[in-house]
Each structure stands twice: as structure tokens, then as C-alpha cells.
Design an enzyme around this catalytic site. Structure first.
Site, PDB file in Angstrom:
ATOM      1  N   ARG B 359      18.258  -3.031  -7.203  1.00  0.00           N
ATOM      2  CA  ARG B 359      16.896  -2.692  -6.800  1.00  0.00           C
ATOM      3  C   ARG B 359      16.816  -1.181  -6.667  1.00  0.00           C
ATOM      4  NH1 ARG B 359      17.605  -4.957  -0.592  1.00  0.00           N
ATOM      5  NH2 ARG B 359      19.378  -3.608  -0.116  1.00  0.00           N
ATOM      6  N   SER B 817     -15.310  21.933  10.175  1.00  0.00           N
ATOM      7  CA  SER B 817     -13.961  21.388  10.226  1.00  0.00           C
ATOM      8  C   SER B 817     -14.073  20.032  10.921  1.00  0.00           C
ATOM      9  CB  SER B 817     -13.051  22.332  11.004  1.00  0.00           C
ATOM     10  OG  SER B 817     -11.766  21.761  11.089  1.00  0.00           O
TER      11      SER B 817
END
Lengths: 926, 926
Positions: B359, B817
Site C-alpha cells: 500500500r 479581512s
């Protein structure tokens, strides 16, 4: 050509008219208009509101053309009247008054008798042959001018008057004259007892007072006096009193005040002279007849300030029938011209009538409604105009409670000498200063403000009080006018009452009332009671129903009420609500013994939650079993408490459904955080511990565990139902079973279950699943194929996120109800409990035009509502949209709700008529 | 045709392939793929994940076709291997393993040696001529099957083993054998010391244990065993451990696990057998060479569970050079095929190599970066693939601090026998159970979790700890693998340490460490220190810089840092931040003696506010003067404190500007409510009273007056600046003066002043006015025609209302912001401090996919951000848009920020590289 700043008015020679209110102020425009329609008005000129604007914009400097235009106006006036300013033989005296486009009674400064000086006073004596009047006028003028225009406090002058009176009393041989309070002194030596020499002495002393405080002699040049007075009026526009008045009365958009300079006429030139105030209809009950008061041999200020108590206008018939008839004629002319009830001032100078001003008359709500309906019948106005004539805010007062009749009968009377100055009834603790009224109110107390007489300085205190009582003054005194405007009960001029402000107590006969004693006022009869009398809701009928009926014809917005009990529901329907828009189930839990059962549930709940979570995370079979057995006890307690609550809630809902007779009822599931139901003081916690049979520490631990840093944003609303699904289940069961029961008795029901504080459609769906499953269970149990009524499941939109994803929510919700209180809190980021610290400043600075908790912030929260409405309708065309925040009863917010196309507003039962009217006005305003 | 539920695999005869991960799980798909590419894999079959889904959807019932397909698979397998299930001469034994599409090591159940029974054990003895192995396998199988498939706790079996060992010890004459703890017993009598008869006895006892607990005999039919094992694997998919693992690792969207039934091969058939784990490159440092560990005469589980400490793979060369060379070849084949580093398991059965699985290998961040860069150079992958190969979350660990070198040199060593299992350094207090680690962490403590070895049950505790220390296990033990995944420092297999869990202490040589003692771990060297060693920030360079450089080429989003001090600013720039997106000025007030000055200001402020308000409402000149004189003292104190703070703030800003060298710096004005700066405990209040020279009651009164019901929605942010304009003024002055100063030294500055908590454009405008006026004052004072730098004035968008009216705000604000922390709090109506009570449930129920405070809630808060961006850009085309909430460092949220087109994200300095990479991945993913 130079800009016109000064508008002349005199019979036949008038620059302005009634439409120029914005420029000339209400008073100036109406003086001009009265001249135009041929009424007898003393001539004069108005300096425009624009000057006021320029004055403040240019650091308190006037436009340079102004001086010349005033000179010119003065010359015109002198010519028209044949008198001259400062002329010792035929002197012109003028009044200088403020007057903005909106009425602000008594809020700004006024100076009378301007033009008097040491020489002119002699001229007046010659002309009137009344030296007493002349010297009295002069001493009044010195005081007023010094106080208002030059800032020398009136107390210094009053002190001199008191000294003279005291020596007169001594001379009269009054015992202890040195120690008499002013009040008592005035009774022994009223102003009228002063001789010409006393008044002369007073003038001399007053001039010394002026000299002492200002360092120069009292100005003798009338033109200098005029300039000072004009300065004072413009300067008064932004004094604290005026600003407070505009704040309280929500008066906005004015550019300033105008200044009216008008020739003086004298009501105090002897017994053939007089002064009065009239209304073209009764401003208290609306009857179509001349109404008013007058005083012979008096100046207008005596009436308005309540210094002497005037006579009813009908008595004028006896004094001078010609003048009386002339007034009757003028009354009709005014109404025909203005098509509204007028409030006017008049003076009789040596048998000649002068109209000093007219304006739309303030009236009680009761009168407003009756006058509007009557005028439609009299074909003076149409129905739509009638609807627009009623201030929705004002009719609220019609719905204020009255005394319980039998209780009132038995109550001890303190005084019945007062005038029924403003209708309604009020119960509260006696306070004796405006400041105290404010302070006590802030502590949550109901107060009655008791004053000798009120003055503009008392405005805030009056606003804070439930009712107002004065010992002096008539139906048109400051106290009476302001109280009616505020819709507050007022008993005025109760002459048998002696008030001692310093000691904070009052006496009438043998009874005395101290600060904090409970009293009751009957504003319809003018009676003061010595005790607390039970209040009952008012009966509304007659013209009121007629005008609301007209409003209903026009209105497009539905009106529902916020009601939590069968009693509320009944009241709501009576006031015309077509259903309940918000039934708060938690209020039911506070009643009587239920709170104990509910608390039992709350005490068990956190344990159930914790153990259930632990179980979810446990794989070990042995530990699992252990947890499961630990869970048994709290789970039992929790479920038992819920089952105990079930039948109680069911009964509540039955009662409500019965009252509603098929009107829809939106029932909100449990909303507040659980800690709100627990006592936070040790005392209450101890009691609870005893009742529950558990330790105080256990209670404290639960209270502590439920504590939240920001409870407004905490574990409440549907979040409770997610954590404790059984609560939702039991509530749904109670609603459905109650509805089935009431339905089976042949009464229609339309339940609407509302899930609170949804921010995410999945919250809604999870809760809806529980409700649907509960319905299915009941259907199975009762062997019903379908419910015998339609049921809607919808949500509050009160979390900003919900508004933003309203399309997703609308796919699964039958209705939205905007919870604008919370939507404002979260949308603006204001905690309602804390915003007091800055919100007042915010409104003052114009950051928000109004308190956003009172009137919807249309630019912000309103935009969120619009977004939600648009998204909601896009996803579900027939979605039902309503509002159940407190804004639902605010006329301006109702207008907004109409504009965004809500289906209904829901408000407190007593606001329902307001909403019915405001809804109609919203249609007519568009 | 019936649906295919069973996929066969064997060399040359394989149904699946690597692309079928979703259906066959990672393990199953790779077994198939390995067969396809010709690797030596023991044959078997995979039952699909679909079966798992059906199993859970149908109340734990299987599709009816399954049984037949399993039978068929079994027959095929028997035929391919020439062995038969249950055959006492040539028996087939199989392993039964779980395997989902995402790797969940050790999370679900595995059963080995299935097929053994009383008869087959004899067959194995015959075949292998190794009765010890046969009986050992049988006893292991009984325990494993009983525990995993039948729920008989493994402790019961271990108890039997212990009993036998204890009697062996007694027989050996060990003193006090009855009292030995298991640990000591295992040292005296290791498993290998058990004789065949001991193992036989054990099998007999184990079967009795089974009989006692299950009430029936241990199943002898291999097919029944197989059915039970399959049940167990599917059942384990939703056990608490697996659920917790998926929660912690944010694994979503899987339909279930597959079950792999595979022929057993045995690494424990004698010294010519063995087992091991390999990586195609070094998973710790990324070197391009075979890496791994093995044990001869052992089963794979011995390695993974860390029961015996394995040998490095290079030692295999000595044991069996052919096999070693075969592995070298396979390593290259795997990498050529998968184009990524592989992690594989192998077994040598009597000299033959079998690949059990492969894997994608987990790796440290360090290795991930090196491997990605190396593979680009080796032309195995391209740059974009390399960028996508790095988990942004993972590289965070590269930035974790290391020890200060000199301090580390001087520190006393507790143990240096450990393996450097996961890099980095950690300092914390020793705890000995996972539960303790969680609890201590919740109390805000840093802990090191010390365990003999870890197991999946410890996951939560490992997550809570700063570092992990184990006495047993290798580089691929559970502790090592999980710690590397978590980016946590880990020292594993420190064999000289004896851990006593019950006593909560450990020993190494003469030193002992008790619970709560401070220790330090060096995860790069495997050393444990006896004390707290100072940590220093890591140096980042080499491949790391290369890959971040590639990321910067691709990335469109700017990356800034949240930094409040010059030191933070320096770190931020070093990590590649191009400016500061959030500099919180209030953090400066907490430093050292400043807090006293700041508190002085706070204590005076409410008095200033109250008196100023009173003054505004007062007209009376005398009272006005009185108020003005009352105001003098608090005002002086308030202004003095502010002027004392001015030079301090100015110096802070100078330092920051210097570090930034012309990068922009967004400075937020004072934000938190004032009460946050005052002590809330009586002790602290007393101290403050002493310092201030005022009474405790006065302090308490101020604290009380500042208290808020919902501080999150209270008097904070720009609301402070509105009430106390001087605070804004002083802060603006400090910023501007610092910028002028730094600029005059030839260093560029780009200050951006940010006004917090704006909800209404007028708030912004009022604050902006103050800033502009301050700039003008400074210009006049310094005789400047214009400022020598550009300055921007902008706002946070963190109040939902601000997002809704962003067009109005953009008209006057230079930048936005997004303060997504508060925007989430207000938008969703969650108090971050309280949401813990329900948010875990909410994520579990899928109401929110992720914790909205960690990953932006795109559907809700994200929509608000989009609205604000669109409105903002419409009003001001070039408006600068950024984010400074904590989401600015979260990769998924960064992807969102890229998609809505923000100009930059700002995050904590250590997250800057994460953001740089995540920003590039956002571009590549689209």
C-alpha cells in the site's frame, strides 16, 4: 437678489403660507396662513429655519444679509401698527418665540414684552393708564430676558420676589413669616397682592441682579434686546432639553427652528382683557364643540405654565358673548380650512380678539379616533385620510388597563380636586422629582411622578413614570399636554394637595403620602387614591372598531398575536388577532408546581447525556453493561418528569386551541437554555435541594455544569431537541393529542409546530423527523388513517446562517417566522442585555437611526430578511412568512414587513390594534 | 446474473485490480494488483465493501447470493493451492482481515490461522514436523477467534497463560513466583520457553474458557469458523475504536470494509521462515533505499504489535541473500508500478518469499517532502504531482520546535535505548494511561504518554499527548505508525525502561519517573531526558524549500501571518509569509508592567464615560461646572495612562515594521471587552487594589459594572473606540509615528490599520475620521506635506451584518479581512466557549461536516463571505480581501479562500508553509 430670510405677516400683507412649515416652522407658517384667511392676528415676521441651519453650520454666525432684513421687517411692522420700537409715547412691544416644523411645546425659549425699558414703561402707563400692568410686564420681561437670553438663573429673581413677599407678610403681621416656605408665602401674598411700588422696587432689584451677574447694566436699547432674544431662540434649538425631547419623540430631519417676532397684545390690561387656549374639538374625548380655557386679565404664559387655574371656555359667554361667538365662528373656519382639529391661542386686549397661533391639535387616542370617524361622517375627510390621521403608537393608550370598578369604589381617596388631564389609570409608588422617577424606573419600579407643576426639565422623568400628578395647572398645562402626547395617565391641578419636594412628601387634608407609598391615579376622573388598585384590561369599541374595520379593509398583512396561555389567546382574538404567531411553550413550564417537575427533568438530563455519550464510545461489553446500569436511574427520572409534563402541556394546548376556534396557532418548541430554569441564588438552590431530596452540592454542580460564557449563543433552541430528542417528542405529542381532542369536539384547529434556533437545514430535518415519527405513533395508537386537521412544521429564522441558506430550509419547512430579536442580536452582534452600554450612544451618533431592537434595522437585518424571503419563496412558492419578534408590534417595522411581503406580523395582544392600523397605513403610504 | 460480491486473486487468476479500492478496499485491491504484476502473493478472495454496506443497511443481514459465492471462492482457492479446508492431511488455513478503501491500521479485527481444529492440528504437525508451531498456532487461533469473533475477552486466556508460566517458574524454583507481576513473569518465562506439552495444556484450557463463556464447545467446523470471522470483520467496521479513528483522521465517504480471506503462510515454521515489513524508501527520512524490519521464525503480528523487537532489513542479507535480492527487485518493481513509496508486508515460509500486502506507505513529513522532490528528479512524477503528494497538515510537524542544543547537551538522560520513531521534540509531564493523557490535556497540561506499548484503544490519549514513549515495539509498531501520522514526536521500544502502569511510574537504571514529572523526548534520536528542555524553532531548508518554491510558483493566494510581536514577525517572514495579516494590539498590553498602566486606564474609563454623558444632558451652568470638575480627576488618570502606553506601543510597531522590511502589516485596533483585562478572582483584585492605591471595593465595583451577559456580543471592538475615541487616537498615533520613524531609517513600511467588529458603515467612518484627524495632527506637528508611505484603513468583516452591507463599507474601507472565528460564532449562533456541549454531536450527526471552527462552513459562513466579496468588489474594484481567522491555516478552508478569490490568507507563523502548499494544491485541484 439676496436670499429671503425674513417673512412678514400681517392682515392682508403676508409673505408666507401654511405649506411653508419646513421653512417658517409650524407656528410661523400658521400665523401666515391665519393672516391669509383673514383671522385677526397681531402682525410680525418670521426668521426662517434656514438661518438656524446656517447659524450652526457656521460656528454660530448669521448670514450677513439677515441684519438688514430684520431691520426692514421691523420697519414694516412699525408702519402697519403705527407703533415704534422704543417710542416712549406709542411703543411697539414684541414677543420672540421659537417654532420648528414639528411641534415641541415649551422645549425652546420664548421672550415676551420685548422692547420695554425704563422710558417705555412710562409710555405704557400713559397708554394703558395701568401702571401696575406696566411695571408687572417690565419686571417679568427683565427676568425672562435675563434668564433666557443672558443666562442669569431665574432663581435669583425669584429670591428677590420672595424677599419682598416675606417683608409684606411681616408687615401684615404673619407669624413666622421668616420661616415660611415659598409655597405658603405665595398663598398668603399672591402676585396680585403686590402694589405698584412693590413692582417698581422689584424692577430695581431685578436690574441689580442683572448688573451683579453680567457686570453691565440691563440693556435699554430694544434693538439690542431683540438681537439677544433671537440669539437665545436659535441657541435653544440644541439645548439638552430640546435634544432630549426630539430623542424621546423621535423627531428627525428638521433643519432647525424659526424665530417668530410678533407684536405683543396684552391679556392683562384689566378685566376687559384676557387670554386663552382653544381646541376646535374636545382633545380629550373628541366631541365636536369648542373646547378650551381662558383667564381674564392674564397673559398667555399664566395659562400654559399652570400658575393660575383657568376657566372652561363656556364661561367666556358670560364675560363677553361677542368674543365667544367670534371664537365659535373661527372654530368652524379653522376646521373648514385645515380639515383637522386645531389647537389655537388667543388674547383679548381691551375687548378685541387676537389669534396668536393655530396648529394641529394634540389629542388623546380616544379623541383622535372619534374625530377621525366623525370627520368622515361630516365629509371633511375620506376614510383613508382618517386611517392616516391616527398615530398607531398612540392608540396603544386606548388599550391601557383601567381600575377594577368594585375595587375603585372601595378605595380611599386622597384627592378628588384634580383635572382629568390624560385618560387611563396608573398605579405606582410616589416619587417627587423627575430624577427619582428615572432612577426608580431603572430599578424596575412603577412610579407616579408627583410635582407641584411640571416643566420641560421633567421630560425624562415623565417618560419614566406610569402616571403624573400635579398640584397646579390646567388641562393645557405642560403636564397635561405632555402626558397626553405620551399616552400616560395624568391628574393635573389637584389644588388641595400640598407638595413638599424637599421632604419628598405631600399632603391633602389629613392624609399624607411619602416617597415610596403606593398610589393610584384615575386620569379619566382626576382622582388620586391612597392605595394600589387592581387594573383590568380596557374595553374597546365604537369609533375604534370602525376605524380598525376600515384599516382591515385596506390592510394586506395578516395580524396575529404572541400568546402563551388560553387567557392571552382570548385577549388576542378580542383585539382582532387572526391567530397566534408565537406560543412560547417554556412559559408554561414556569407555572405553579410544574417548575418542580421541569427542574427534575433538567437535573437528570446532563447525566443522561454524559452516560449516553460514554456508551457510544465504549466497546467493552462489561463496561457497556456497567454504563447501561448507571444510566437507568437518571434516565428514569428524566423520562418520568417528561411524562408528568405531557398531560399538563396537552391541557394548555387544548385551552388555546379552543379559544382560537380554527385560527392558526404557531407553537414554538422549548427554546431557552436549561440553566434559565434553575435558581442561581443559593437560597433558591437550597429550597430546590430540599424539594428534590438531593444535596445542595448536587444542585450547584448541575448549575455549574450548565453555565455558559455566552448563553445567547449557547445550548438552546433546537440544539436542546437534538441533544434531548425526548423533549421534542413529548412536546409534539402534547400538541397533536390536544389538537385531536379539540377537533373531536367539533372545533377546528390549525396547529403549526415551530422549531427554534435552526441555523442548518439538517437540524430542522432531524427535529422534523421526530415530530413526524411522533405523529405516526399517535396515528397507530388512535387507529387514524390521517390526522383530522392540517399540520404545518416550520422554523424560526433567527440565526443569520438560516437566512443565508433559507432556500435549503424552505425545501423542508412549511413556514418561516422571523425571530427578529435574536436575528438582530446575532446579525448585528449585539447582546440585548449588554448593548445598553453603547446603543444609546449609537443612536445619538446616528450609527443606527433607531434602536434596532425597537425598530427593524432595515439596511442590515432587513436585508437579511429580504434575502431569506427571496430564497424561501424561490424554493417553495407558497411558503408562509411571518414575524414574531417584538418588531411585529412596531409601526415602522410593520411598514417594512408589508414591503417585503410577509404574510403576517405577530405581536403582543395589546399591540394587535396598533398592528392592524399600521398595516393599513403601510398600504396607504406606498 | 447475480451481483459479484466475491473477487478471487491468485497468481495469474485474478478478478480485481488496484483501481478497485472503493469496492475491494486498499488491501484487497493491492493484493489483486500484486498478483496481476506477478508478485508472489498467497492466493485468496476478497468480499466487497458493498457487502458491508448491505449488511448495515439490512439489519446485519447479508445478500442471499453471498454464501454461494464464498463457497465457490473457497473451492477455487483449494484447487489453486492443492489444499483443502479442514483436511487433516493437507489442510488449508486462512487469514481473515478487514480492509477499507482508506488505511486504518489495527483499527479493525483480524483472525489468523483459521481452519485449525483438533484434527487439523495433527495434519499441520505431520506437514511441518513442528508440533510446537502447530500447537502454538492452534492456541493463538483459539484465543483470537474467541476474542475477536465471539466476544470472549482475551484477558481470560492470558490469565491461563500466566498460570502455566507461574507454575513453570515455581518448578524452576523462582522465589515469590506467586507474586510476580506479568511483566516480570514474561521475562523469566518467555513464550518461547513453553514446551509442546505446555502448549497442548494451554489449548485444552483455552477450549474450557470458551466453553465456560459461550456455553458450547469451541467450533471445530472450519466453515463455521470462517462465517464467524467474516461476521466479526464486518461487525468491527462500526466499533467504537474504528469510529474514533475515522473521526480523528477525518476519514469520510467510505461505504464499509472489505473482508480478505487469504491462504496462510507461516513465518514461524522454523529458522528458515520469517516475516517482515518493508518500505520502498525510508519512511522516516525519505532515503531512496529498501527500508524495513524482519524477524525470523515469527508471525507478522509479532512485528506489528511490537511484542518482539525486529531487526533492520539489511540483516536479512546475512540470513538469506536470495530473498534479500528478491526484495530489492520487488522494491523497484513496486515503485515503477505505483510511482509512489510503498509499504509492504512479507513472509518467508521455509525459504519461499510471499508478499502479503502493499500500500502507499505512510511517511514522516520530512520523508514525504524528500521523496516527492527526489521522485521529480528521478522523473517518476512531475512537479504538480509532487506538490499534491504532500499532506499540508503533515508538514506542520516539520516546523515543530527542537531542543536548544546546549541545553540538550547538559540535560540528564533517562534512557537512550529507544528508537527515533517519529521526529521532533516534546516536553511534558509523564502520564501512564491514555485516559490520564486526555484528562490532563483537558486541564491545559502538556503531557507525554508513557506506555509499555500502545494499542488502538489509546488513540484518543495519543492525540492528547505532546509526545509518546513506549518501552516495546519497533519503528513500525502501532505507536510509531500512529505518532508519525499525527506528526507527534515518538520514542519507541526503549527496552531499558520498566513501566508500572498501576503505580504510575517507570524506571530505567537507577532513575525513576513518577506521574507528573517533567520529561523531554528527542524523536530524532530516540532519547528520553529527565527534565524540561527548552524548545527552539526548527530550521527549514533543502527539499522543503524546493517544494514550497514549486508551490509558490503555482499558488495564486498570498500568504501572511498573524503575528503580534517583532519576534513573531521575524518567524513569519522566515517561514515565507509576505506580511502580517493580523497584528493584535491588545496582546501588547498584557506584557510586563504595561498591564498595570492599561488597567489604570480601564479603571478610570467608565467614570469618564458616565460623567461625559451626564454633561451632555445637563443645561444648568452650575451643575455643568460641577460635573466638569468631577470629570477632571478620572479624565486625567485616563489620559495619562493612555499617554504612558503611547511610546510603548510605538516601540512595538517600530520593531515589527523593521522585521517586515516593507511587507504590509495589518494592525487591528483594540478588540476585547475591557473586563478581560481585569482580574476576576478576589486575590488578583486585591493585588490590583494595592498597586493602584484604591480600595478593593472600588475594583470590584468596576469589574461588576463591566460585567456582561454575553461578552462575545458586548462592548468590544470598534464599540470601544466609539465610546473612548482617545483609545483609537493613541493607537493610530503610535502606528503612524512608528512608521514615520522606521521609514526615516530607509526601511519601507506598509501599515494597514484595521478596525474590528464593524457592523455598520457609520461605525467605520467615525473611527476612520479619528485616524485621519490623527494623521493630520502628526503631519502638522512634523511639518509633513504628506506621509512618506502609503497607509490603508480597512476593517474586519466578522459581524454578519457587515457582510450583508459590505458594499456600503467598501465605499470607505480600503480592505476587508474576514474574521471567520467571530463570523462563525455570530453567523451560526455558536459561542465557541459553549459549543463544546453540542458541537461534537453535531459533527457526529452530520449536521456540520466538520467542526465549523476548524474548517470553514462553506454552505453557510462561506456563503456570507461570498456575498461580502461580491458586494465589496462591486463597490470598490481593487478592494483587498483577506482572511485572518484561524481558518486561514486550514488546508480545506484555504481551498475555499482560493475559490472565492481572496487576495491572501493569514495564519499563525508555523502554519505559513502549510498555507503556501495548500494554496498551490487549491490551484491544482481545480
Amino acid at each position: 437678489m439676496a436670499k429671503k430670510y425674513v417673512y412678514f405677516f400681517h392682515k392682508g400683507k403676508t409673505d408666507g403660507n401654511a405649506k411653508m412649515k419646513h421653512l417658517l416652522g409650524g407656528k410661523g407658517a400658521n400665523l401666515a396662513e391665519m393672516c391669509n384667511i383673514g383671522l385677526p392676528v397681531p402682525g410680525g415676521f418670521t426668521i426662517t429655519t434656514e438661518v438656524c441651519k446656517i447659524y450652526y453650520e457656521n460656528n454660530r454666525k448669521y448670514p450677513k444679509e439677515l441684519k438688514g432684513q430684520i431691520e426692514e421687517g421691523l420697519k414694516k411692522l412699525e408702519k402697519a401698527l403705527g407703533k415704534r420700537f422704543g417710542d416712549k409715547n406709542n411703543p411697539l412691544l414684541v414677543s420672540v418665540r421659537s417654532g420648528a416644523a414639528a411641534s415641541m411645546p415649551g422645549m425652546m425659549d420664548t421672550i415676551l414684552n420685548l422692547g420695554l425699558n425704563d422710558e417705555v414703561v412710562g409710555g405704557i402707563i400713559k397708554l394703558t393708564n395701568n401702571p401696575r400692568f406696566a411695571w408687572d410686564s417690565y419686571r417679568r420681561f427683565i427676568q425672562m430676558f435675563s434668564d433666557v437670553a443672558m443666562g442669569v438663573d431665574h432663581h435669583f429673581f425669584e429670591h428677590e420676589l420672595e424677599e419682598i413677599k416675606r417683608s409684606l407678610a411681616k408687615n401684615k403681621g404673619v407669624k413666622g413669616a421668616d420661616l415660611l416656605v415659598q409655597e405658603a408665602l405665595n398663598k398668603i401674598i399672591p402676585d396680585t397682592a403686590l402694589s405698584v411700588n412693590d413692582l417698581k422696587e422689584l424692577v430695581s432689584r431685578y436690574k441689580k441682579v442683572y448688573q451683579k451677574h453680567k457686570g453691565s447694566e440691563f440693556p435699554q436699547d430694544p434693538k439690542k434686546q431683540l438681537a439677544g432674544a433671537i440669539d437665545a431662540v436659535f441657541g435653544s434649538w440644541n439645548n439638552a432639553r430640546a435634544i432630549a425631547y426630539r430623542e424621546i419623540n423621535n423627531i428627525k430631519g428638521l433643519i432647525g427652528t424659526a424665530v417668530n417676532v410678533q407684536a405683543m397684545v396684552f391679556g392683562n390690561m384689566g378685566e376687559d382683557s384676557g387670554t386663552g387656549v382653544g381646541f376646535t374639538r374636545d382633545p380629550s374625548i373628541g366631541d365636536n364643540k369648542l373646547y378650551g380655557e381662558f383667564l381674564m386679565n392674564a397673559q398667555g404664559e399664566d395659562v400654559v405654565a399652570g400658575i393660575r387655574t383657568p376657566l372652561p371656555i363656556k364661561n367666556l359667554k358670560k364675560e363677553n358673548v361677542e368674543i365667544y361667538n367670534q371664537l365659535l365662528k373661527i372654530r368652524l373656519e379653522l376646521e373648514r380650512h385645515y380639515r383637522d382639529m386645531q389647537d389655537f391661542e388667543f388674547t383679548i386686549e381691551r375687548g378685541t380678539l387676537y389669534m396668536l397661533q393655530t396648529r394641529t391639535g394634540k389629542r388623546t387616542a380616544h379623541a383622535a379616533v372619534k374625530i377621525a370617524v366623525d370627520m368622515v361622517r361630516e365629509k371633511l375627510i375620506d376614510k383613508k385620510t382618517a386611517i392616516m390621521r391616527i398615530e398607531p403608537e398612540q392608540i396603544d393608550q386606548l388599550l391601557h388597563p383601567m381600575f377594577e370598578i368594585e375595587e375603585e369604589k372601595k378605595a380611599s381617596i386622597f384627592s378628588k380636586s384634580g383635572l382629568p388631564a390624560s385618560p387611563g389609570a396608573a398605579v405606582g409608588q410616589a416619587v417627587f422629582t423627575a430624577k427619582d422617577a428615572e432612577n426608580w424606573k431603572n430599578e424596575g419600579k412603577d412610579v407616579i411622578l408627583c410635582r407641584l407643576e411640571t416643566s420641560p426639565e421633567d421630560i425624562r422623568g415623565m417618560n419614566a413614570a406610569c402616571g403624573i400628578l400635579t398640584a397646579r395647572g390646567g388641562m393645557t398645562s405642560h403636564a397635561a399636554v405632555v402626558a397626553r402626547g405620551m399616552g400616560k395617565c395624568c391628574v393635573a391641578g389637584a389644588g388641595d394637595i400640598t407638595i413638599n419636594e424637599n421632604k419628598k412628601e405631600m399632603q391633602a387634608g389629613n392624609s399624607s403620602i411619602k416617597e415610596g407609598d403606593w398610589i393610584s391615579l384615575n386620569g379619566n376622573k382626576g382622582i388620586v387614591y391612597l392605595e394600589k388598585i387592581k387594573l383590568v384590561p380596557p374595553k374597546v369599541s365604537g369609533p375604534f372598531d370602525i376605524i380598525l374595520g376600515w384599516a382591515d379593509e385596506v390592510r394586506k398583512l395578516g395580524v396575529r398575536a404572541n400568546a402563551d396561555t388560553p387567557l392571552d389567546a382570548k385577549a388576542a382574538v378580542k383585539f382582532g388577532a387572526k391567530g397566534i404567531g408565537l406560543c412560547r411553550t417554556e412559559h408554561m413550564f414556569f407555572q405553579g408546581a410544574r417548575i418542580s417537575t421541569f427542574r427534575k427533568m433538567i437535573l437528570a438530563a446532563p447525566g443522561v447525556k454524559t452516560l449516553r455519550e460514554a456508551l457510544e464510545h465504549e466497546d467493552d461489553e462489561i463496561k457497556k453493561k456497567n454504563l447501561q446500569s448507571q444510566l437507568q436511574e437518571p434516565l428514569k427520572q428524566y423520562l418520568n418528569a417528561l411524562s408528568e409534563l405531557l398531560p399538563l402541556q396537552r391541557e394548555d394546548f387544548k385551552g388555546i386551541f379552543k379559544e382560537l376556534k380554527g385560527y392558526p396557532c404557531t407553537i414554538r418548541l422549548l427554546d431557552p437554555p436549561l440553566h434559565e430554569f434553575l435558581p442561581h441564588e443559593e437560597k433558591g438552590q437550597k429550597e430546590l435541594a430540599d424539594i428534590m431530596g438531593i444535596s445542595l452540592n448536587e444542585i450547584k454542580a448541575t448549575v455549574e455544569s450548565l453555565k455558559e460564557a455566552n448563553p445567547m449563543l449557547g445550548h438552546r433552541g433546537c440544539r436542546l431537541g437534538i441533544t434531548y430528542p425526548e423533549i421534542t417528542e413529548i412536546q409534539a405529542q402534547a400538541i397533536i393529542e390536544a389538537a385531536i381532542d379539540v377537533c373531536s369536539r367539533g372545533i377546528k384547529v390549525k396547529p403549526e409546530i415551530m422549531i427554534p434556533l435552526v441555523g442548518n437545514v439538517k437540524e430542522f430535518s432531524l427535529q422534523k423527523q421526530i415530530i413526524i415519527a411522533t405523529i405516526e405513533k399517535i396515528k397507530t395508537k388512535k387507529k387514524l388513517k390521517k390526522l383530522p386537521f392540517e399540520i404545518k412544521i416550520g422554523t424560526m429564522i433567527e440565526v443569520p446562517r438560516a437566512a443565508i441558506v433559507a432556500d435549503e430550509i424552505a425545501k423542508v419547512a412549511d413556514f418561516f417566522s422571523f425571530g427578529t430579536n435574536d436575528l438582530t442580536q446575532m446579525g448585528c452582534g449585539f447582546s440585548r442585555d449588554d448593548a445598553g452600554k453603547f446603543l444609546v450612544d449609537y443612536v445619538k451618533l446616528g450609527i443606527y437611526e433607531n434602536d434596532p431592537f425597537q425598530t427593524i434595522d432595515e439596511q442590515g437585518i432587513g436585508k437579511l430578511i429580504k434575502i431569506a424571503c427571496d430564497l424561501g419563496r424561490k424554493a417553495r412558492g407558497n411558503i408562509k412568512l411571518g414575524i414574531c419578534g417584538e418588531h411585529g408590534g412596531d409601526p415602522q417595522s410593520i411598514k417594512f414587513c408589508h414591503e417585503v411581503g410577509l404574510n403576517y406580523v405577530s405581536c403582543s395582544p395589546y399591540r394587535v390594534p396598533v398592528a392592524r392600523l399600521a398595516g393599513a397605513q403601510a398600504v396607504l403610504k406606498n
